[in-house]
Design a protein around this motif. Structure first.
Motif, PDB file in Angstrom:
ATOM      1  N   SER A  54       0.860  -1.188   0.000  1.00  0.00           N
ATOM      2  CA  SER A  54       0.000   0.000   0.000  1.00  0.00           C
ATOM      3  C   SER A  54       0.890   1.229   0.000  1.00  0.00           C
ATOM      4  N   GLY A  55       0.458   2.263  -0.684  1.00  0.00           N
ATOM      5  CA  GLY A  55       1.262   3.480  -0.759  1.00  0.00           C
ATOM      6  C   GLY A  55       2.658   3.158  -1.260  1.00  0.00           C
ATOM      7  N   ASN A  56       3.647   3.625  -0.521  1.00  0.00           N
ATOM      8  CA  ASN A  56       5.042   3.375  -0.872  1.00  0.00           C
ATOM      9  C   ASN A  56       5.599   2.113  -0.230  1.00  0.00           C
ATOM     10  N   CYS A  57       4.774   1.366   0.494  1.00  0.00           N
ATOM     11  CA  CYS A  57       5.260   0.223   1.278  1.00  0.00           C
ATOM     12  C   CYS A  57       5.246  -1.070   0.467  1.00  0.00           C
ATOM     13  N   ASN A  58       6.337  -1.810   0.567  1.00  0.00           N
ATOM     14  CA  ASN A  58       6.385  -3.142  -0.032  1.00  0.00           C
ATOM     15  C   ASN A  58       6.344  -4.200   1.071  1.00  0.00           C
ATOM     16  N   VAL A  59       6.311  -5.448   0.689  1.00  0.00           N
ATOM     17  CA  VAL A  59       6.186  -6.546   1.656  1.00  0.00           C
ATOM     18  C   VAL A  59       7.350  -6.540   2.646  1.00  0.00           C
ATOM     19  N   ARG A  60       8.568  -6.320   2.167  1.00  0.00           N
ATOM     20  CA  ARG A  60       9.729  -6.312   3.057  1.00  0.00           C
ATOM     21  C   ARG A  60       9.569  -5.252   4.147  1.00  0.00           C
ATOM     22  N   GLU A  61       9.156  -4.058   3.748  1.00  0.00           N
ATOM     23  CA  GLU A  61       8.974  -2.974   4.714  1.00  0.00           C
ATOM     24  C   GLU A  61       7.830  -3.269   5.678  1.00  0.00           C
ATOM     25  N   GLY A  68       9.093  -5.358  14.175  1.00  0.00           N
ATOM     26  CA  GLY A  68       9.926  -4.444  14.954  1.00  0.00           C
ATOM     27  C   GLY A  68       9.197  -3.839  16.138  1.00  0.00           C
ATOM     28  N   ILE A  69       9.954  -3.148  16.941  1.00  0.00           N
ATOM     29  CA  ILE A  69       9.436  -2.438  18.113  1.00  0.00           C
ATOM     30  C   ILE A  69       9.801  -0.962  17.950  1.00  0.00           C
ATOM     31  N   ASP A  70       8.844  -0.091  18.199  1.00  0.00           N
ATOM     32  CA  ASP A  70       9.061   1.358  18.093  1.00  0.00           C
ATOM     33  C   ASP A  70       9.616   1.750  16.724  1.00  0.00           C
ATOM     34  N   VAL A  71       9.091   1.133  15.681  1.00  0.00           N
ATOM     35  CA  VAL A  71       9.572   1.408  14.331  1.00  0.00           C
ATOM     36  C   VAL A  71       8.948   2.700  13.819  1.00  0.00           C
ATOM     37  N   ARG A  72       9.795   3.567  13.299  1.00  0.00           N
ATOM     38  CA  ARG A  72       9.329   4.807  12.662  1.00  0.00           C
ATOM     39  C   ARG A  72       9.821   4.784  11.225  1.00  0.00           C
ATOM     40  N   VAL A  73       8.907   5.072  10.312  1.00  0.00           N
ATOM     41  CA  VAL A  73       9.244   5.023   8.897  1.00  0.00           C
ATOM     42  C   VAL A  73       9.167   6.417   8.283  1.00  0.00           C
ATOM     43  N   GLY A  74       9.948   6.603   7.212  1.00  0.00           N
ATOM     44  CA  GLY A  74       9.907   7.850   6.469  1.00  0.00           C
ATOM     45  C   GLY A  74       8.824   7.802   5.411  1.00  0.00           C
ATOM     46  N   SER A  75       8.744   8.838   4.614  1.00  0.00           N
ATOM     47  CA  SER A  75       7.731   8.909   3.564  1.00  0.00           C
ATOM     48  C   SER A  75       7.898   7.803   2.529  1.00  0.00           C
ATOM     49  N   CYS A  77       8.514   4.768   3.385  1.00  0.00           N
ATOM     50  CA  CYS A  77       8.101   3.583   4.135  1.00  0.00           C
ATOM     51  C   CYS A  77       9.277   2.793   4.702  1.00  0.00           C
ATOM     52  N   TYR A  78      10.503   3.185   4.419  1.00  0.00           N
ATOM     53  CA  TYR A  78      11.661   2.472   4.957  1.00  0.00           C
ATOM     54  C   TYR A  78      11.874   2.904   6.409  1.00  0.00           C
ATOM     55  N   PRO A  79      12.126   1.959   7.327  1.00  0.00           N
ATOM     56  CA  PRO A  79      12.306   2.316   8.732  1.00  0.00           C
ATOM     57  C   PRO A  79      13.503   3.241   8.966  1.00  0.00           C
ATOM     58  N   ASP A  80      13.233   4.389   9.571  1.00  0.00           N
ATOM     59  CA  ASP A  80      14.293   5.321   9.956  1.00  0.00           C
ATOM     60  C   ASP A  80      14.862   4.966  11.314  1.00  0.00           C
ATOM     61  N   SER A  81      14.036   4.330  12.143  1.00  0.00           N
ATOM     62  CA  SER A  81      14.494   3.940  13.477  1.00  0.00           C
ATOM     63  C   SER A  81      13.619   2.798  13.984  1.00  0.00           C
ATOM     64  N   GLY A  82      14.072   2.188  15.065  1.00  0.00           N
ATOM     65  CA  GLY A  82      13.368   1.073  15.677  1.00  0.00           C
ATOM     66  C   GLY A  82      14.358   0.039  16.141  1.00  0.00           C
ATOM     67  N   ARG A  83      13.825  -1.080  16.620  1.00  0.00           N
ATOM     68  CA  ARG A  83      14.683  -2.194  17.009  1.00  0.00           C
ATOM     69  C   ARG A  83      13.973  -3.484  16.640  1.00  0.00           C
ATOM     70  N   TRP A  84      14.765  -4.494  16.379  1.00  0.00           N
ATOM     71  CA  TRP A  84      14.249  -5.784  15.944  1.00  0.00           C
ATOM     72  C   TRP A  84      14.971  -6.871  16.707  1.00  0.00           C
ATOM     73  N   TYR A  85      14.204  -7.750  17.343  1.00  0.00           N
ATOM     74  CA  TYR A  85      14.779  -8.916  17.989  1.00  0.00           C
ATOM     75  C   TYR A  85      14.813 -10.041  16.968  1.00  0.00           C
ATOM     76  N   SER A  86      15.974 -10.605  16.759  1.00  0.00           N
ATOM     77  CA  SER A  86      16.134 -11.708  15.821  1.00  0.00           C
ATOM     78  C   SER A  86      16.130 -13.015  16.609  1.00  0.00           C
ATOM     79  N   PRO A  87      14.996 -13.734  16.622  1.00  0.00           N
ATOM     80  CA  PRO A  87      14.900 -14.940  17.449  1.00  0.00           C
ATOM     81  C   PRO A  87      15.775 -16.081  16.945  1.00  0.00           C
TER      82      PRO A  87
END
Length: 194
Positions: A54-61, A68-75, A77-87
């Protein structure tokens, strides 16, 4: 340890529709056991992936935002910040650039397990599946060490065996893929840790 990767408590974000153990057991029992198919004709291009959502977002994004946790994306749709736990390896990553999106059942494994007979459209749907636990954000290093291996040759850290086996089983079951005898045995051992 690479920059931007630290050990931390796990986050709660995860893939959707992971079955309970009893359901996963029933699905594992129902899967067709067959010999591993040929890689003849395989290419990643046979599985178009990272489609627009949807919009500028693809499946990967979308998966990066979902997992992710506390993910913030730019216009874009790519994450500008956040954190990801890799199980898969138990690390927390603070840069989207250090994350991969894992196809839980790798594309080449799907090909060897029946997807070579699918239509191009079905392979595309499989490679972009946001409804079942087929896509999972993981550290780039763990995803690359996994490659296209099944659970007989690659497993995540032992604390994630239960969840990983349920995700793998659900994906193979939902998509009607086969599994090999040794793969079924490895999955059963992992499922028994639940």
């Amino acid at each position: 340890m690479t920059a931007g990767v630290l050990l931390a408590p796990p986050a709660s974000a995860t893939a959707p529709n992971i079955p309970h153990k009893s359901t996963a057991q029933a699905e594992l029992n129902a899967l067709t056991v067959a010999g591993e198919g040929s890689m003849s004709g395989y290419s990643r291009e046979a599985f178009p992936h990272w489609n627009a959502v949807s919009g500028n977002c693809n499946v990967r994004e979308e998966v990066l935002k979902r997992d992710g946790i506390d993910v913030r994306v730019g216009s874009d749709c790519y994450p500008d910040s956040g954190r990801w736990y890799s199980p898969y390896d138990g690390v927390t990553v603070y840069s989207a650039a250090d994350m991969d999106i894992d196809h839980v059942v790798p594309l080449a494994e799907a090909w060897r397990s029946g997807a070579r007979n699918w239509s191009a459209s079905k392979r595309e749907n499989f490679a972009n599946d946001l409804s079942y636990p087929q896509l999972r954000a993981s550290s780039a290093s763990s995803n690359r060490s996994k490659g296209d291996d099944d659970p007989t040759r690659w497993k995540p850290v032992s604390s994630y065996h239960c969840t990983y086996s349920k995700m793998w089983i659900r994906s193979k079951y939902h998509w009607g893929l086969t599994l090999q005898p040794a793969e079924k045995s490895a999955l059963q051992s992992m499922l028994n840790t639940c």
